[in-house]
Scaffold this motif. Sequence first.
Motif, PDB file in Angstrom:
ATOM      1  N   LEU A   3       0.857  -1.183   0.000  1.00 46.14           N
ATOM      2  CA  LEU A   3       0.000   0.000   0.000  1.00 46.14           C
ATOM      3  C   LEU A   3       0.894   1.235   0.000  1.00 46.14           C
ATOM      4  CD1 LEU A   3      -3.058   0.963   0.368  1.00 46.14           C
ATOM      5  CD2 LEU A   3      -2.396   1.376   2.741  1.00 46.14           C
ATOM      6  N   VAL A   4       0.693   2.109  -0.976  1.00 50.65           N
ATOM      7  CA  VAL A   4       1.479   3.334  -1.105  1.00 50.65           C
ATOM      8  C   VAL A   4       0.543   4.524  -0.999  1.00 50.65           C
ATOM      9  CG1 VAL A   4       3.029   4.670  -2.585  1.00 50.65           C
ATOM     10  CG2 VAL A   4       3.164   2.170  -2.567  1.00 50.65           C
ATOM     11  N   THR A   5       0.900   5.501  -0.177  1.00 49.67           N
ATOM     12  CA  THR A   5       0.062   6.691  -0.009  1.00 49.67           C
ATOM     13  C   THR A   5       0.840   7.946  -0.388  1.00 49.67           C
ATOM     14  OG1 THR A   5       0.705   7.214   2.278  1.00 49.67           O
ATOM     15  CG2 THR A   5      -1.023   5.543   1.967  1.00 49.67           C
ATOM     16  N   SER A   6       0.098   9.003  -0.664  1.00 52.92           N
ATOM     17  CA  SER A   6       0.689  10.323  -0.882  1.00 52.92           C
ATOM     18  C   SER A   6       0.033  11.306   0.065  1.00 52.92           C
ATOM     19  CB  SER A   6       0.481  10.779  -2.331  1.00 52.92           C
ATOM     20  OG  SER A   6      -0.904  10.951  -2.612  1.00 52.92           O
ATOM     21  N   SER A   7       0.773  12.346   0.421  1.00 58.77           N
ATOM     22  CA  SER A   7       0.274  13.397   1.324  1.00 58.77           C
ATOM     23  C   SER A   7      -0.321  12.829   2.618  1.00 58.77           C
ATOM     24  CB  SER A   7      -0.753  14.270   0.599  1.00 58.77           C
ATOM     25  OG  SER A   7      -0.194  14.862  -0.545  1.00 58.77           O
TER      26      SER A   7
ATOM     27  N   THR B 129       3.944   7.500   2.143  1.00 59.52           N
ATOM     28  CA  THR B 129       4.294   6.337   2.959  1.00 59.52           C
ATOM     29  C   THR B 129       4.158   5.078   2.121  1.00 59.52           C
ATOM     30  OG1 THR B 129       2.024   5.992   3.754  1.00 59.52           O
ATOM     31  CG2 THR B 129       3.425   7.464   5.058  1.00 59.52           C
ATOM     32  N   ALA B 130       4.721   4.022   2.602  1.00 58.84           N
ATOM     33  CA  ALA B 130       4.593   2.721   1.930  1.00 58.84           C
ATOM     34  C   ALA B 130       4.568   1.624   2.987  1.00 58.84           C
ATOM     35  CB  ALA B 130       5.736   2.496   0.949  1.00 58.84           C
ATOM     36  N   TYR B 131       3.704   0.660   2.789  1.00 56.99           N
ATOM     37  CA  TYR B 131       3.561  -0.453   3.726  1.00 56.99           C
ATOM     38  C   TYR B 131       3.454  -1.744   2.906  1.00 56.99           C
ATOM     39  CZ  TYR B 131       1.945   3.487   6.577  1.00 56.99           C
ATOM     40  OH  TYR B 131       1.834   4.694   7.208  1.00 56.99           O
ATOM     41  N   ALA B 132       3.981  -2.827   3.442  1.00 53.01           N
ATOM     42  CA  ALA B 132       3.908  -4.115   2.745  1.00 53.01           C
ATOM     43  C   ALA B 132       3.812  -5.238   3.760  1.00 53.01           C
ATOM     44  CB  ALA B 132       5.114  -4.316   1.843  1.00 53.01           C
TER      45      ALA B 132
END
Length: 267
Positions: free
Chosen positions: A68-72, A75-78
């Motif tokens: 999962l990659v987010t902006s603003s 972040t990144a999670y795996a």
Amino acid sequence: MIDLGSVYQVAVDVADANGAAVDPGSADLTIILPDGSTVTPAVPTPTTTGQVRVDYVTEQAGRHVWRLVTSSPTTAYADVFDVQPAIPVGIVSLADARAQLNMRPSETADDDELRTFIGAATAAVERALGRAVVRRSITERHQVGRTSQVLLRQVPVLSVTSVTTADGSTSWDPANLRIDSETGLVTVVAGEPLAGDVDFVFEAGEAIIQENHRLAGLIIIQHLWETQRGTMGVQLGGDTDNWSAGRGFAIPRRALELLGSQLPGVA
């Protein structure tokens, strides 16, 4: 470990640089499925600030990898999760494992962990015996010249479902095969001999699981359960943890004896 067809929830808590919960400007989820393909489920707007939750209905058995990659904020999670087949392969039932641990039927909080132990115990018993115990469907590919006999690797063989070449151009009727259950030897008794890359689909395992095999599985499950919780201590001279050269602690000695395994130093 979750069941095929059940829901797995991807759960990520997003925070800003100050550690405060915040909804991301965007979020993209990718799940790599066991067959190597990918899906990109939509990510809904969080109902609670910063708590990104995506419910995914599983469609394949095996290891799943998600990112999962987010902006603003950026972040990144795996992480990974495993889905067990619709028909689980276990030497004993979950109820049997609970009973071995003297758990009440209402004590279900540790079921997922117990199922993992059941799978591990099943593999340990089958490895010690060198044969399949739990009945399952198996596909084996054999590369052969023109021959009337092939030795299947997984035994005992209960029945052969189909025999076809890898490209599907040729098939053999299972009715024209003679099968030696214990050795896995398949012999063509009528029709053309086997040739090329041949796929055998067959059922292997014990039609009725022997009681000593079931009990060995239960002992291994109990051993893994107790040692994982640190309740047994180190008893090098004890019945359960008796150590022998070349043997680890995953399979207690009494389980090995039930399986008929020859212990080191025992004539």
